[in-house]
Every structure is written in C-alpha cells, then in structure tokens.
Design an enzyme around this catalytic site. Structure first.
Site, short mmCIF file in Angstrom:
data_model
loop_
_atom_site.label_atom_id
_atom_site.label_comp_id
_atom_site.label_asym_id
_atom_site.label_seq_id
_atom_site.Cartn_x
_atom_site.Cartn_y
_atom_site.Cartn_z
N LYS A 35 6.10 -15.60 -9.06
CA LYS A 35 5.11 -16.74 -9.38
C LYS A 35 5.37 -17.39 -10.73
O LYS A 35 4.86 -18.27 -11.65
CB LYS A 35 3.99 -16.74 -8.86
N LYS A 71 12.24 -17.43 0.65
CA LYS A 71 11.72 -17.77 1.37
C LYS A 71 10.80 -19.25 1.68
O LYS A 71 10.79 -19.47 0.36
CB LYS A 71 9.88 -16.90 1.26
N LYS A 115 4.90 -22.39 0.62
CA LYS A 115 4.02 -23.92 -0.07
C LYS A 115 4.27 -23.72 -1.73
O LYS A 115 4.33 -25.11 -1.89
CB LYS A 115 2.79 -23.09 0.18
P1 ATP Z 1 2.61 -19.60 -1.78
O1 ATP Z 1 3.95 -19.65 -2.30
O2 ATP Z 1 1.49 -20.42 -2.04
O3 ATP Z 1 2.32 -17.65 -2.01
P2 ATP Z 1 2.64 -18.70 1.03
O4 ATP Z 1 4.10 -20.30 1.53
O5 ATP Z 1 3.17 -17.61 0.59
O6 ATP Z 1 1.77 -20.00 -0.13
P3 ATP Z 1 0.31 -18.09 1.81
O7 ATP Z 1 -0.94 -18.45 2.08
O8 ATP Z 1 1.11 -17.05 0.84
O9 ATP Z 1 1.93 -19.17 2.18
O10 ATP Z 1 0.46 -16.63 2.97
C1 ATP Z 1 0.02 -17.04 4.41
C2 ATP Z 1 0.86 -16.56 5.68
O11 ATP Z 1 2.39 -16.78 5.53
C3 ATP Z 1 1.54 -14.34 4.73
O12 ATP Z 1 0.96 -14.28 6.03
C4 ATP Z 1 2.26 -14.82 4.22
O13 ATP Z 1 3.68 -13.09 4.33
C5 ATP Z 1 3.50 -15.40 5.29
N1 ATP Z 1 3.57 -15.94 4.84
C6 ATP Z 1 4.40 -16.93 3.46
N2 ATP Z 1 5.71 -17.50 3.49
C7 ATP Z 1 6.69 -16.55 4.31
C8 ATP Z 1 7.71 -16.86 5.66
N3 ATP Z 1 8.76 -17.71 4.67
N4 ATP Z 1 8.19 -15.80 6.39
C9 ATP Z 1 7.32 -15.29 6.67
N5 ATP Z 1 6.48 -15.48 6.49
C10 ATP Z 1 5.16 -15.83 5.44
MG MG Z 2 2.30 -15.94 -0.14
#
Ligand code: ATP
Ligand code: MG
Length: 330
Positions: A112, A195, A198
């Site tokens: 990040k 992955k 968001k």
């Molecule tokens: P950011 O990029 O802002 O970190 P994020 O998409 O990773 O956002 P989070 O709110 O950090 O979302 O994560 C929420 C949950 O979703 C966590 O348990 C994380 O492990 C899971 N998660 C996030 N992205 C993935 C993915 N691509 N596949 C499986 N699980 C995911």
């Molecule tokens: Mg995350």
C-alpha cells in the site's frame, strides 16, 4: 460458545466479491456456532486519506450491507470501531510491544505504501496491523475469519498476544486464523495476478454496482490463451478465478463445473457466471436499500452493538492497564 472477531473497512461505496467470498460469507455462517463481534473499522479507514462526509456515508452503507448479507444484530454484536474507545487505547499498549522492524516486514504496508508518495504514507498505515491486533485481542477471540491476504497480520497478532502473556502474565487468548479454503483469495478480473481490492478498482465486482455492469465486467475478464475450461491456478489464473467464483456462488463443485463446461468456450462460462452474479446481487441490493431508508433504526442497531462490544472490551482493557502498571482511575 467460542468467540469470533472480524472487521471490514468502510473505504468504498460497496463491498466486492473478494470481501464476500473470502470473508463475509464465513461471518454469516459462523454466527451459528460462535459468539461473534463484527466491526466496521473506520479507524482503519483513515490510515489513508478519506473525505469526511463520504466516510460517514460509507460506514452506514457498510453496516447495511452486512445486515443484508445476513449478519443478525440480535445474535452478534455489529458495531462501528470508533464507538468503542478501547480499540485505540489497547493499540497504544501493543505498539509499545511491537518492534519497528517487525512492523516493517508487513507486506500489506509495503504494497500500500508503494502506491503512494513517501510523504503521504501515514504512520497510521504503518501501525495498522497493531490496531488490528488490538481489535482481536480485546474480545479474547478464539478465531478470526479473514481472507488469505490477512494471514501475516494474524501471525503478528498471535505473536503480540504471546509476548504480552509471557511478560505480564496470561491475559490474552491467542487467536487462530479462520481462512476459507477455495475462495480465500479472489483475484482482479483484469489482472488475475493480484487480489481483488477496494483500493485498486479495475477488475472489481462490486456488490452494490448496477448488476448489468457486473455482468459486463465478467464478459470482459482477462482469460488465458487456449480454450479449455480447466482449474489450473498456475497455467490458467483467469479461468480458475472465474471457476472459483462460480463454484462459491452456486455451491457446485469445481469438478462439476469443469465437466459441465467441457467442450464449451470461455464466452459461455462468462455469460453464465454473469447471470449467477446478477441473481445474487439483485435481491441483496434491494435489502440494503431497505436498511438505508431508515437511518435512525440503523444507528440504533449500531449503538446496541457498541454497548455489547464494550461490555467485553472494557474489562479486557482494565485488566491490561492493571498488568502494565497503570494506577487505577479513582
Ligand atoms: P483495501 O484494499 O482498502 O485493504 P480490501 O478490499 O482489502 O480493501 P478490507 O476491508 O481490507 O478490504 O478487507 C475485508 C475482508 O475481506 C478481509 O477479511 C480480507 O481478508 C478480505 N478480502 C479482501 N480482499 C479479498 C480478496 N481479493 N479475496 C479474498 N478475501 C479478500
Ligand atoms: Mg485490505
């Protein structure tokens, strides 16, 4: 009942399929066997810059999505992290037990921070995993349902719990990661090497977007050369990702899907998966709108959740402050 804690950041207008399949789906089913604490983690959200009004909106929107997915506020504590001050308080104590180099090895921080200019990378982003440890340890959680991308942070949490326990006496439950097998990691549709996230919205299926748009994104997903529909994460990451999503949303096994699509083309797979996604998100979105139509009721649910959470977190924090040698307040 054993305890569970997990959280999700209100950093977007919608959760995505990776959040749902990697973590949130598990939250819903774990409610049957565990005492659950689920948090919309707004303190984590501000580790990168957020617009205040948007953050407020997205926090309620996140709670509404969790309710629509099946989080039951009578059974579980659903709360906003900033409503429970113990999170920030315990985080400070744990920061003082964390090595600088130890925190620097966290790959999510490296990823990040690499995307931002050095001066814009906050100290909060650096200490984020320690706050996450505090989130978990406050509730004496036995298990933490998260996606694969959180494994390293969970390991840090376990280390900090053990370190505190051996220095000050047994205080924290050492939690286990609860990472679902097949769908632990959902990949970006435009870039199956990274992955779905968001914070990098390219090939991301958002649960709240126009369903037709999701179907279109799936139709234009990057697939591999060749034409065979086969699950092979090394040789065919794009197709394998689509199969994993399809299987998770329908409960058909990947082997069943492989034989169902035997001799058919990528176009068929994408078209059908698009339909599966549309069928899933359409009723979901309707439910979310129902919760958003009554913000007073939504805030009441969150208030009740924070009260339930504080019953546990305040006791843990009192104990921690006592063990580290702080004088009890009058
Ligand atoms: P950011 O990029 O802002 O970190 P994020 O998409 O990773 O956002 P989070 O709110 O950090 O979302 O994560 C929420 C949950 O979703 C966590 O348990 C994380 O492990 C899971 N998660 C996030 N992205 C993935 C993915 N691509 N596949 C499986 N699980 C995911
Ligand atoms: Mg995350």
């Amino acid at each position: 009942r054993p305890r569970v804690l997990s959280g999700i950041q209100p950093t977007a207008d919608s959760f995505h399929l990776g959040n749902y399949l990697g973590a949130l789906r598990e939250w819903v089913t774990m409610q049957q066997r565990y005492e659950c604490f689920f948090s919309v983690v707004d303190l984590h959200a501000i580790t990168v810059e957020q617009d205040p009004e948007l953050l407020r909106q997205r926090t309620r929107l996140s709670a509404a999505q969790l309710l629509a997915l099946g989080i039951d506020p009578d059974r579980s504590a659903l709360f906003v992290q900033s409503h429970v001050p113990e999170h920030a308080q315990l985080s400070w104590v744990l920061e003082c037990l964390t090595g600088f180099g130890e925190a620097g090895r966290m790959t999510q921080f490296k990823d990040k921070s690499a995307r931002q200019e050095a001066d814009h990378v906050s100290v909060g982003l650096f200490t984020y995993p320690v706050l996450q440890a505090a989130d978990i340890l406050l509730y004496q959680a036995d298990a933490v349902p998260v996606g694969e991308d959180q494994r390293q942070h969970l390991e840090l949490t376990r280390n900090l719990a053990q370190r505190f326990n051996s220095r000050y006496g047994n205080t924290f439950t050492v939690p286990d990661a609860h990472i679902p097998g097949d769908t632990a990691k959902i990949y970006d549709l435009q870039d199956p090497g990274s992955k779905m996230s968001k914070s990098v919205p390219s090939g991301v299926i958002e649960l709240m977007e126009e369903p037709k748009r999701s179907a279109k994104k799936i139709r234009s997903a990057v697939t591999d050369t060749g034409r065979e529909i086969r699950y092979d994460t090394e040789g065919k990451p794009g197709v394998s990702n689509l199969l994993a999503i399809y299987s998770a949303l329908t409960d058909k096994s990947i082997a069943d899907l492989e034989s169902e699509f035997d001799g058919r083309g990528y176009g068929d797979l994408k078209k059908e998966l698009g339909e599966v996604v549309v069928e899933f998100v359409t009723p979901f979105q309707e439910q979310v709108r129902g919760y958003l139509d009554d913000p007073a009721q939504l805030d009441k649910i969150l208030h009740r959740g924070a009260q339930k959470a504080r019953e546990v977190s305040a006791e843990t924090l009192r104990n921690v402050f006592d063990r580290v040698g702080f004088v009890a307040p009058g």
